[in-house]
Scaffold this active site. Structure first.
Site, mmCIF file in Angstrom:
data_model
loop_
_atom_site.group_PDB
_atom_site.id
_atom_site.type_symbol
_atom_site.label_atom_id
_atom_site.label_comp_id
_atom_site.label_asym_id
_atom_site.label_seq_id
_atom_site.Cartn_x
_atom_site.Cartn_y
_atom_site.Cartn_z
ATOM 1 N N SER A 23 0.825 -1.214 0.000
ATOM 2 C CA SER A 23 0.000 0.000 0.000
ATOM 3 C C SER A 23 0.858 1.262 0.000
ATOM 4 O O SER A 23 0.616 2.196 -0.769
ATOM 5 C CB SER A 23 -0.928 0.000 1.219
ATOM 6 N N ARG A 27 1.496 3.981 -3.450
ATOM 7 C CA ARG A 27 1.237 5.416 -3.291
ATOM 8 C C ARG A 27 2.494 6.225 -3.580
ATOM 9 O O ARG A 27 2.455 7.244 -4.274
ATOM 10 C CB ARG A 27 0.730 5.693 -1.870
ATOM 11 N N SER A 144 -15.049 1.593 -1.992
ATOM 12 C CA SER A 144 -13.615 1.311 -1.914
ATOM 13 C C SER A 144 -12.850 2.591 -1.611
ATOM 14 O O SER A 144 -13.011 3.597 -2.304
ATOM 15 C CB SER A 144 -13.101 0.698 -3.219
ATOM 16 N N SER A 145 -12.000 2.534 -0.606
ATOM 17 C CA SER A 145 -11.155 3.696 -0.285
ATOM 18 C C SER A 145 -10.114 3.937 -1.371
ATOM 19 O O SER A 145 -9.556 5.037 -1.468
ATOM 20 C CB SER A 145 -10.449 3.474 1.056
ATOM 21 N N GLN A 146 -9.829 2.929 -2.214
ATOM 22 C CA GLN A 146 -8.820 3.105 -3.259
ATOM 23 C C GLN A 146 -9.247 4.149 -4.285
ATOM 24 O O GLN A 146 -8.399 4.846 -4.850
ATOM 25 C CB GLN A 146 -8.526 1.773 -3.944
ATOM 26 N N SER A 172 -12.735 1.532 5.015
ATOM 27 C CA SER A 172 -11.257 1.461 5.031
ATOM 28 C C SER A 172 -10.640 2.839 5.260
ATOM 29 O O SER A 172 -9.668 3.226 4.592
ATOM 30 C CB SER A 172 -10.732 0.839 3.735
ATOM 31 N N ASP A 291 -8.985 -6.336 4.824
ATOM 32 C CA ASP A 291 -8.022 -7.310 4.313
ATOM 33 C C ASP A 291 -7.583 -8.318 5.376
ATOM 34 O O ASP A 291 -6.960 -9.333 5.045
ATOM 35 C CB ASP A 291 -6.794 -6.604 3.751
ATOM 36 N N LYS A 318 -13.293 -7.943 -4.359
ATOM 37 C CA LYS A 318 -11.842 -8.093 -4.382
ATOM 38 C C LYS A 318 -11.453 -9.050 -5.516
ATOM 39 O O LYS A 318 -12.183 -9.216 -6.486
ATOM 40 C CB LYS A 318 -11.364 -8.602 -3.016
ATOM 41 N N LYS A 390 1.356 -12.044 -5.729
ATOM 42 C CA LYS A 390 0.650 -10.764 -5.866
ATOM 43 C C LYS A 390 1.061 -9.788 -4.772
ATOM 44 O O LYS A 390 1.177 -8.584 -5.009
ATOM 45 C CB LYS A 390 -0.862 -10.981 -5.833
#
Length: 410
Positions: A23, A27, A144-146, A172, A291, A318, A390
């Site tokens: 993560s 970023r 989703s926070s993404q 999240s 997660d 997911k 992954k």
């Protein structure tokens, strides 16, 4: 590849050094592209981070993110502001069934030119770089926070910065706060008040070097191994900060309820120790740390206790529908898992397994690693075990170093 796990005992007082956070790495790679003077140390070695590096290295043509969901979302926002470029972003079959309309709609509201090439609301996407100005948008915060982090990362490169009004319950939240903390360390002025987030434009960064902390999500599998071991078993993990940007550092409190004590040592290592047996039902809300849910549920199954977990609605979108996948695989082992759209309940009652314990991973790295700690109690076969690359390519090798007996086969 299949991995045959043979019932083993954890060698106590061993040490594992885990790769950098996926993560944090992804970023920082986007921020490094926006601000080339930024230097980043201890990047994660996962497939997702490699996909991000390869994607950011392209200026035109087709970018294939494979199974990397974070990469898909972050690159969609990044390419939307790359002037005079047209890029197609695609992925695996599963990726093309993971929704992205919330992010695309938000970027279009800012003036982005993005087209769906196949199914409306899903990748692959054609993105023409055009964003410059910035401004204010609204976005659902429940999915989703993404999506939100993707917007925040590019928001500091827009002329007017970015203001985001979040709609609904925030999912999240720690991952959003991680993004804002990184921006803040670079010198970006940010605020997060109620349901509104603001990031100001930044022209010159204040900090030019970051060291990525080890991945807390990856630590969860070792917490599970210790929880399923005899009292007195210890294990050291590195390198972790007592004050972390990663929301999954909540493992410390979560596994304290499951019999594992965490001690932070002076050299940025943590020592895990099994200190007690647990007999009570485990109850928690995982809205902030979804997660971790698979690992915790499997731990509870191994401990023979019930668990009641809320806040897991994002697990349905997911790498696979993780709620259904958990239910199917635990049923093979004699477990009883009830699921809804946002919750799961594992009964403490077990029946005899109706099929041999061969765990399907559904192309989901966390399914493989979450079930692996059951090797403390039984032989297991993990199918498509290579999927761990992954997020944690060295997972199986690191288990071997701890005394876990396993055989890889095709």
């Amino acid at each position: 590849m299949q991995v045959h796990l043979q019932k083993s005992s954890l060698q106590s007082n061993q040490t594992v050094v885990i790769s950098g956070s996926k993560s944090e790495s992804n970023r920082l790679l986007v921020l490094q592209k926006l601000f080339p003077q930024l230097e980043v140390e201890n990047l994660a070695d996962s497939d997702d981070v490699v996909a991000m590096q390869e994607g950011l290295a392209q200026e035109t043509g087709v970018v294939d993110v494979h199974h990397a969901g974070t990469t898909m979302r972050f690159l969609t926002a990044y390419f939307a502001l790359c002037q005079n470029q047209v890029v197609i972003v695609k992925g695996s079959e599963r990726m093309h069934n993971r929704p992205i309309a919330v992010l695309v709609d938000a970027l279009r509201d800012l003036g982005a030119q993005i087209a769906y090439l196949e199914k409306e609301g899903y990748p692959p996407l054609s993105i023409q770089g055009i964003l410059e100005e910035g401004g204010s948008i609204e976005i659902p915060a429940t999915i989703s926070s993404q999506y939100i982090s993707a917007l925040l990362l590019v928001g500091c490169a827009l002329e007017k910065g970015l203001t985001i009004q979040l709609l609904g319950e925030i999912t999240s939240r720690p991952y959003i706060e991680m993004t804002l903390a990184m921006l803040g360390e670079l010198g970006v002025e940010t605020s997060f008040e109620g349901q509104r987030i603001r990031v100001q434009a930044l022209h010159q960064i204040q900090q030019t070097h970051f060291t990525v902390e080890a991945d807390w999500s990856s630590a969860s599998y070792y917490y599970s191994l210790v929880a399923l071991s005899p009292i007195g078993t210890t294990l050291r993990l590195g390198k972790y900060k007592a004050v972390s940007l990663q929301g999954d550092a909540a493992l410390v409190e979560i596994y304290a309820q499951l019999g594992v004590e965490t001690v932070f040592e002076a050299d940025d290592f943590i020592r895990l120790t099994k200190i007690k047996q647990v007999e009570d039902i485990f109850v928690a809300d995982f809205n902030a740390t979804p997660d971790l849910a698979q690992t915790v549920v499997v731990t509870c199954f191994g401990l023979g206790i019930a668990c009641d977990i809320q806040g897991v609605h994002t697990l349905k979108i997911k790498e696979t529908d993780r709620l259904v996948a958990l239910q199917q695989e635990l049923t093979k082992l004699g477990g009883h898992l009830l699921i809804t759209g946002n919750s799961l309940f594992l009964s403490e009652v077990r029946t005899n397994a109706t099929t041999p314990p061969a765990i399907e991973t559904y192309q989901d790295h966390r399914m493989a690693m979450a079930f692996a700690p059951l090797v403390m109690q039984m032989d297991l076969l993990i199918r498509e075990a290579e999927v761990v690359s992954k997020s944690y390519p060295n997972f199986w090798n690191d288990l071997r170093k701890l005394g876990i007996q396993l055989i890889e086969s095709k």
